[in-house]
Scaffold this motif. Structure first.
Motif, PDB file in Angstrom:
ATOM      1  N   ASP A   1       0.849  -1.182   0.000  1.00 29.36           N
ATOM      2  CA  ASP A   1       0.000   0.000   0.000  1.00 29.36           C
ATOM      3  C   ASP A   1       0.892   1.241   0.000  1.00 29.36           C
ATOM      4  OD1 ASP A   1       0.919   0.364   2.600  1.00 29.36           O
ATOM      5  OD2 ASP A   1      -1.006  -0.048   3.560  1.00 29.36           O
ATOM      6  N   ALA A   2       0.296   2.421   0.118  1.00 28.50           N
ATOM      7  CA  ALA A   2       1.054   3.662   0.009  1.00 28.50           C
ATOM      8  C   ALA A   2       2.099   3.816   1.105  1.00 28.50           C
ATOM      9  CB  ALA A   2       0.099   4.863   0.032  1.00 28.50           C
ATOM     10  N   ALA A   3       1.843   3.206   2.266  1.00 26.35           N
ATOM     11  CA  ALA A   3       2.764   3.323   3.389  1.00 26.35           C
ATOM     12  C   ALA A   3       3.831   2.241   3.387  1.00 26.35           C
ATOM     13  CB  ALA A   3       1.987   3.272   4.700  1.00 26.35           C
ATOM     14  N   GLY A   4       3.790   1.345   2.426  1.00 19.04           N
ATOM     15  CA  GLY A   4       4.783   0.286   2.355  1.00 19.04           C
ATOM     16  C   GLY A   4       4.377  -0.999   3.039  1.00 19.04           C
ATOM     17  N   LYS A   5       3.126  -1.136   3.441  1.00 19.62           N
ATOM     18  CA  LYS A   5       2.649  -2.374   4.058  1.00 19.62           C
ATOM     19  C   LYS A   5       2.418  -3.429   2.979  1.00 19.62           C
ATOM     20  CE  LYS A   5      -1.294  -4.339   6.530  1.00 19.62           C
ATOM     21  NZ  LYS A   5      -2.638  -4.060   7.107  1.00 19.62           N
ATOM     22  N   PRO A   6       3.009  -4.634   3.120  1.00 14.78           N
ATOM     23  CA  PRO A   6       2.806  -5.687   2.115  1.00 14.78           C
ATOM     24  C   PRO A   6       1.349  -6.150   2.085  1.00 14.78           C
ATOM     25  CG  PRO A   6       4.728  -6.154   3.469  1.00 14.78           C
ATOM     26  CD  PRO A   6       3.992  -5.029   4.142  1.00 14.78           C
ATOM     27  N   LEU A   7       0.773  -6.170   0.906  1.00 16.18           N
ATOM     28  CA  LEU A   7      -0.601  -6.626   0.732  1.00 16.18           C
ATOM     29  C   LEU A   7      -0.649  -8.015   0.118  1.00 16.18           C
ATOM     30  CD1 LEU A   7      -2.209  -3.348  -0.653  1.00 16.18           C
ATOM     31  CD2 LEU A   7      -2.172  -4.161   1.714  1.00 16.18           C
ATOM     32  N   LEU A   8       0.064  -8.191  -0.979  1.00 17.03           N
ATOM     33  CA  LEU A   8       0.104  -9.475  -1.690  1.00 17.03           C
ATOM     34  C   LEU A   8       1.512  -9.699  -2.217  1.00 17.03           C
ATOM     35  CD1 LEU A   8      -3.203  -9.094  -3.760  1.00 17.03           C
ATOM     36  CD2 LEU A   8      -2.860 -10.693  -1.862  1.00 17.03           C
ATOM     37  N   THR A   9       1.947 -10.949  -2.212  1.00 16.59           N
ATOM     38  CA  THR A   9       3.248 -11.307  -2.761  1.00 16.59           C
ATOM     39  C   THR A   9       3.058 -12.271  -3.922  1.00 16.59           C
ATOM     40  OG1 THR A   9       4.390 -11.018  -0.653  1.00 16.59           O
ATOM     41  CG2 THR A   9       5.484 -12.374  -2.294  1.00 16.59           C
ATOM     42  N   VAL A  10       3.655 -11.939  -5.055  1.00 11.30           N
ATOM     43  CA  VAL A  10       3.590 -12.772  -6.252  1.00 11.30           C
ATOM     44  C   VAL A  10       4.918 -13.512  -6.381  1.00 11.30           C
ATOM     45  CG1 VAL A  10       3.338 -12.769  -8.762  1.00 11.30           C
ATOM     46  CG2 VAL A  10       1.996 -11.175  -7.370  1.00 11.30           C
ATOM     47  N   ARG A  11       4.863 -14.840  -6.413  1.00 15.36           N
ATOM     48  CA  ARG A  11       6.081 -15.642  -6.514  1.00 15.36           C
ATOM     49  C   ARG A  11       5.983 -16.616  -7.682  1.00 15.36           C
ATOM     50  NH1 ARG A  11       5.342 -16.025  -0.735  1.00 15.36           N
ATOM     51  NH2 ARG A  11       6.898 -14.736   0.339  1.00 15.36           N
TER      52      ARG A  11
ATOM     53  N   SER B   1       5.768 -25.367 -16.685  1.00 14.25           N
ATOM     54  CA  SER B   1       5.167 -24.254 -17.420  1.00 14.25           C
ATOM     55  C   SER B   1       5.334 -22.975 -16.612  1.00 14.25           C
ATOM     56  CB  SER B   1       3.686 -24.528 -17.695  1.00 14.25           C
ATOM     57  OG  SER B   1       3.002 -24.777 -16.483  1.00 14.25           O
ATOM     58  N   ASP B   2       4.827 -21.865 -17.150  1.00 13.64           N
ATOM     59  CA  ASP B   2       4.979 -20.557 -16.518  1.00 13.64           C
ATOM     60  C   ASP B   2       3.888 -20.389 -15.470  1.00 13.64           C
ATOM     61  OD1 ASP B   2       5.920 -18.066 -15.965  1.00 13.64           O
ATOM     62  OD2 ASP B   2       5.895 -17.361 -18.028  1.00 13.64           O
ATOM     63  N   ASN B   3       4.151 -20.819 -14.244  1.00  8.84           N
ATOM     64  CA  ASN B   3       3.183 -20.776 -13.154  1.00  8.84           C
ATOM     65  C   ASN B   3       3.630 -19.817 -12.064  1.00  8.84           C
ATOM     66  OD1 ASN B   3       1.521 -22.705 -14.351  1.00  8.84           O
ATOM     67  ND2 ASN B   3       2.493 -24.409 -13.286  1.00  8.84           N
ATOM     68  N   TRP B   4       2.650 -19.120 -11.474  1.00  7.15           N
ATOM     69  CA  TRP B   4       2.918 -18.160 -10.411  1.00  7.15           C
ATOM     70  C   TRP B   4       1.897 -18.349  -9.305  1.00  7.15           C
ATOM     71  CZ3 TRP B   4       6.881 -14.462 -10.692  1.00  7.15           C
ATOM     72  CH2 TRP B   4       7.573 -14.449 -11.903  1.00  7.15           C
ATOM     73  N   GLN B   5       2.269 -17.956  -8.091  1.00  8.10           N
ATOM     74  CA  GLN B   5       1.364 -18.019  -6.952  1.00  8.10           C
ATOM     75  C   GLN B   5       1.287 -16.663  -6.282  1.00  8.10           C
ATOM     76  OE1 GLN B   5       3.246 -21.370  -4.856  1.00  8.10           O
ATOM     77  NE2 GLN B   5       1.492 -22.638  -5.380  1.00  8.10           N
ATOM     78  N   VAL B   6       0.112 -16.355  -5.722  1.00  6.51           N
ATOM     79  CA  VAL B   6      -0.128 -15.088  -5.043  1.00  6.51           C
ATOM     80  C   VAL B   6      -0.485 -15.390  -3.594  1.00  6.51           C
ATOM     81  CG1 VAL B   6      -1.494 -12.967  -4.998  1.00  6.51           C
ATOM     82  CG2 VAL B   6      -0.955 -14.056  -7.199  1.00  6.51           C
ATOM     83  N   PHE B   7       0.250 -14.779  -2.666  1.00 10.00           N
ATOM     84  CA  PHE B   7       0.068 -15.007  -1.238  1.00 10.00           C
ATOM     85  C   PHE B   7      -0.392 -13.727  -0.555  1.00 10.00           C
ATOM     86  CE2 PHE B   7       3.203 -17.941  -2.833  1.00 10.00           C
ATOM     87  CZ  PHE B   7       2.947 -19.147  -2.174  1.00 10.00           C
ATOM     88  N   ASP B   8      -1.148 -13.876   0.532  1.00 10.14           N
ATOM     89  CA  ASP B   8      -1.519 -12.728   1.341  1.00 10.14           C
ATOM     90  C   ASP B   8      -0.290 -12.207   2.075  1.00 10.14           C
ATOM     91  OD1 ASP B   8      -4.303 -12.409   0.873  1.00 10.14           O
ATOM     92  OD2 ASP B   8      -4.693 -14.186   2.083  1.00 10.14           O
ATOM     93  N   GLY B   9      -0.119 -10.893   2.101  1.00  9.99           N
ATOM     94  CA  GLY B   9       1.015 -10.297   2.781  1.00  9.99           C
ATOM     95  C   GLY B   9       2.326 -10.826   2.239  1.00  9.99           C
ATOM     96  N   GLU B  10       3.192 -11.264   3.144  1.00  7.53           N
ATOM     97  CA  GLU B  10       4.464 -11.858   2.756  1.00  7.53           C
ATOM     98  C   GLU B  10       4.515 -13.345   3.125  1.00  7.53           C
ATOM     99  OE1 GLU B  10       7.960  -8.742   2.894  1.00  7.53           O
ATOM    100  OE2 GLU B  10       6.843  -8.655   4.798  1.00  7.53           O
ATOM    101  N   ALA B  11       3.349 -13.969   3.217  1.00  6.36           N
ATOM    102  CA  ALA B  11       3.277 -15.386   3.582  1.00  6.36           C
ATOM    103  C   ALA B  11       4.007 -16.247   2.559  1.00  6.36           C
ATOM    104  CB  ALA B  11       1.821 -15.823   3.687  1.00  6.36           C
ATOM    105  N   ALA B  12       4.459 -17.412   3.017  1.00  3.78           N
ATOM    106  CA  ALA B  12       5.169 -18.345   2.142  1.00  3.78           C
ATOM    107  C   ALA B  12       4.395 -19.640   1.961  1.00  3.78           C
ATOM    108  CB  ALA B  12       6.556 -18.640   2.705  1.00  3.78           C
ATOM    109  N   ALA B  13       3.224 -19.751   2.588  1.00  6.27           N
ATOM    110  CA  ALA B  13       2.401 -20.954   2.481  1.00  6.27           C
ATOM    111  C   ALA B  13       0.957 -20.546   2.231  1.00  6.27           C
ATOM    112  CB  ALA B  13       2.508 -21.792   3.756  1.00  6.27           C
ATOM    113  N   ASN B  14       0.160 -21.528   1.812  1.00  7.44           N
ATOM    114  CA  ASN B  14      -1.267 -21.314   1.568  1.00  7.44           C
ATOM    115  C   ASN B  14      -1.519 -20.196   0.553  1.00  7.44           C
ATOM    116  OD1 ASN B  14      -1.811 -23.280   3.571  1.00  7.44           O
ATOM    117  ND2 ASN B  14      -1.748 -21.698   5.158  1.00  7.44           N
TER     118      ASN B  14
END
Length: 233
Positions: free
Chosen positions: A77-87, A94-107
């Motif tokens: 967000d504007a203040a630098g708080k992580p919202l979603l992480t794309v990995r 194949s070309d696969n990506w995952q989107v996590f809430d915040g900076e989570a590494a699971a689920n």
């Protein structure tokens, strides 16, 4: 250089000082929300995005340090708080990506797969809830089905029989893309912005769609089809 937005200078100062008010996920009710997306970080030695609302206020940031973790992009967000992480999904054929809430590494909240169906030339990517797409090895489950930004998946013949939450069609290079939900309702669009080049474009988000999720889909497209591939693969 054409001015991206009249409040861009104020936004840069807010980003540098992290003084902007915190902003989490935002659902647009009643009318569409038009965001201006600038494919540029406000910080030095970074690649990324800067996103303004219709009033010129900074709402989202992506700041990827050139020497940082490759294959990972954090939407803030504007203040630098992580919202979603794309990995990027490792060890995938194949070309696969995952989107996590915040900076989570699971689920993972979403999993996206670049379209490989030659019969569907318009298709760019399919996005599924959780770890459903691409037969991946992501652990855990998706966000609760009651969340308006995580629609229930449905079977789609366009995706080769996989359950999908969103389908994205169009051309990212031309900044003309449409995002459909599981019922084929248009929930977001990428549109060209006149007289400013391809690095500045509009993201139009329809009522009920999470603007942070819509921006995460832009990041996914940029990783799959944009110049960002050179530093994220």
């Amino acid at each position: 250089m054409t001015k991206v937005h009249p409040n861009a200078a104020a936004a840069a100062a807010a980003a540098a000082q992290a003084a902007a008010p915190a902003r989490g996920f935002s659902l647009s009710y009643g009318k569409e929300e038009v965001l201006t997306v600038w494919k540029k970080s406000l910080l030095l030695n970074c690649n990324g995005f800067t996103v303004f609302d219709c009033k010129g206020n900074l709402v989202f940031r992506v700041d990827n340090y050139l020497a940082g973790n490759k294959g990972e992009v954090v939407l803030m967000d504007a203040a630098g708080k992580p919202l979603l992480t794309v990995r990027r999904k490792r060890l995938s054929l194949s070309d696969n990506w995952q989107v996590f809430d915040g900076e989570a590494a699971a689920n993972p909240r979403f999993t996206a797969r670049k379209n490989a169906n030659l019969l569907n030339n318009k298709g760019l990517a399919q996005v599924s809830n959780g770890a459903a797409a691409g037969g991946g090895s992501g652990s855990g489950s998706s966000s609760p089905s009651s969340a308006p930004s995580s629609p229930s998946s449905s079977w789609s013949p366009r995706s080769g029989g996989r359950n999908v939450a969103y389908e994205i069609e169009g051309s990212y290079a031309q900044r003309r893309c449409t995002v459909y939900d599981a019922t084929r309702r248009v929930v977001a669009e990428i549109r060209q912005k006149e007289a400013v080049g391809s690095d500045v474009f509009r993201l139009v988000v329809q009522p009920g769609m999470d603007t942070a999720v819509a921006m995460a889909l832009v990041i996914l497209l940029d990783q799959m089809f944009g110049s960002s591939r050179r530093f994220s693969s």
